[in-house]
Design an enzyme around this catalytic site. Sequence first.
Site, short mmCIF file in Angstrom:
data_model
loop_
_atom_site.label_atom_id
_atom_site.label_comp_id
_atom_site.label_asym_id
_atom_site.label_seq_id
_atom_site.Cartn_x
_atom_site.Cartn_y
_atom_site.Cartn_z
N ARG A 46 0.69 -1.31 0.10
CA ARG A 46 0.01 0.10 -0.12
C ARG A 46 0.84 1.22 -0.06
O ARG A 46 2.10 1.26 0.16
CB ARG A 46 -1.07 0.02 1.14
CG ARG A 46 -0.77 -0.68 2.53
CD ARG A 46 0.42 -0.01 3.27
NE ARG A 46 0.14 1.43 3.56
CZ ARG A 46 1.16 2.33 3.69
NH1 ARG A 46 2.38 1.77 3.77
NH2 ARG A 46 0.84 3.48 3.95
N ASP A 237 -2.06 10.81 -2.20
CA ASP A 237 -2.74 10.02 -3.07
C ASP A 237 -2.99 10.25 -4.38
O ASP A 237 -2.93 9.81 -5.19
CB ASP A 237 -3.73 8.89 -2.57
CG ASP A 237 -3.39 8.05 -1.42
OD1 ASP A 237 -3.16 8.41 -0.42
OD2 ASP A 237 -2.87 6.91 -1.69
O1 MRU Z 1 -4.51 3.00 2.27
P1 MRU Z 1 -2.85 3.43 2.13
O2 MRU Z 1 -2.26 2.86 3.17
O3 MRU Z 1 -2.36 3.03 0.92
O4 MRU Z 1 -2.87 5.22 2.26
C1 MRU Z 1 -1.64 5.49 2.12
C2 MRU Z 1 -1.65 6.83 2.22
O5 MRU Z 1 -2.60 7.57 2.53
C3 MRU Z 1 -0.33 7.65 1.98
O6 MRU Z 1 -0.19 9.07 2.87
C4 MRU Z 1 0.02 7.99 0.37
O7 MRU Z 1 -0.40 6.92 -0.26
C5 MRU Z 1 1.35 8.60 0.24
S1 MRU Z 1 2.47 7.16 0.58
C6 MRU Z 1 4.18 7.90 0.31
#
Ligand code: MRU
Length: 345
Positions: A46, A237
């Site tokens: 993730r 994201d």
């Molecule tokens: O649901 P996740 O764990 O994939 O969410 C991750 C995040 O929100 C991070 O802050 C984002 O992907 C940036 S990671 C460098």
Amino acid sequence: MKHETMEFTDGGLNLIDQRKLPGEVTYFRATDYRDVRLAISDMVVRGAPAIGATGAYGTYLAALEYSSRPKDEFLQLVKEACDQLASARPTAVNLTWAIDQMKGLIDEHADQPIEEILEVLFDGAEEIAAEDVEINKEMARHGVEVVPRGANVLTHCNTGALATVGYGTALGVIREAHKTGKGIHVYADETRPRLQGARLTAFELVEEEISATLIADSVAATLIRDKKVDVVLVGADRVAANGDTANKIGTYGLSELCAVHDVPFYVVAPTSTVDYSVESGADIEIEERSPEEVLMINGKRIAPEEIDVYNPAFDVTPAKNVTGVITERGIARSPLKESLSRFND
Ligand code: MRU
């Protein structure tokens, strides 16, 4: 970090299984694109940049699987696999960005023999992965400027080596500030419901011996009000063209607290996370995940069967709350729409 987030060996992608960290350090091996899709949707891997690179390797695995088919069929099946991979998680634009890069390579080399397309795709995936680490280090070099000596830094979710191919985005800046002797202290939000902060960020901070305190998400307001936080650093994201930023649920609340209490709030993200095709945050699709994530903790049910659940995985921070977006090409500051547009070439 002592462990690789991902590594492609002998026809398969090894992914550190983030569902099991920090208790167990084990690897999930993906040998076809379906495994890759599952690894992304089930959050074995993730973090926006990490799922982007994973998607790129998934495209290569699809091509490998269909390489004995006639060319037309090969191209069609790989395209369908790309669509499958891209739909594994909707919010992080890095996934579609990386898959689009791979599709571009396929189009460019469509006239060549399949063997050659395979080579190009493998090299393409390796390049996306290697570049990610370099880009993170570049962001860290820019970002370290905004971290005062002796600062208390608050971060949310996990944006470290685990969320990327290596080094990290917001946690990369923290890593750099620590390495350059700034004497910082980190507050890590636990990040309900999946606890990326408690399980993953805390794991990385402990491994790197960075002075840190884990807090429940609800503690951040008190710390910020009491002037115990000098700067907040988060990842992203998807950043819309106007600077609105989708990131892990809870980020928006932090940004409002920072705005009220006059604390700098920075987003650290590569330019591949900026989606110029999306005008504002209102157009970003927010993933909703299974109710089980809220109803259960460590496999144990904590709420009654009958209760309804709302579980958005991300929220959108308005550009007005963002002090700056730290990218590999420099820091974009207000007005974000204008300053981000300079990176769009
Ligand atoms: O649901 P996740 O764990 O994939 O969410 C991750 C995040 O929100 C991070 O802050 C984002 O992907 C940036 S990671 C460098």
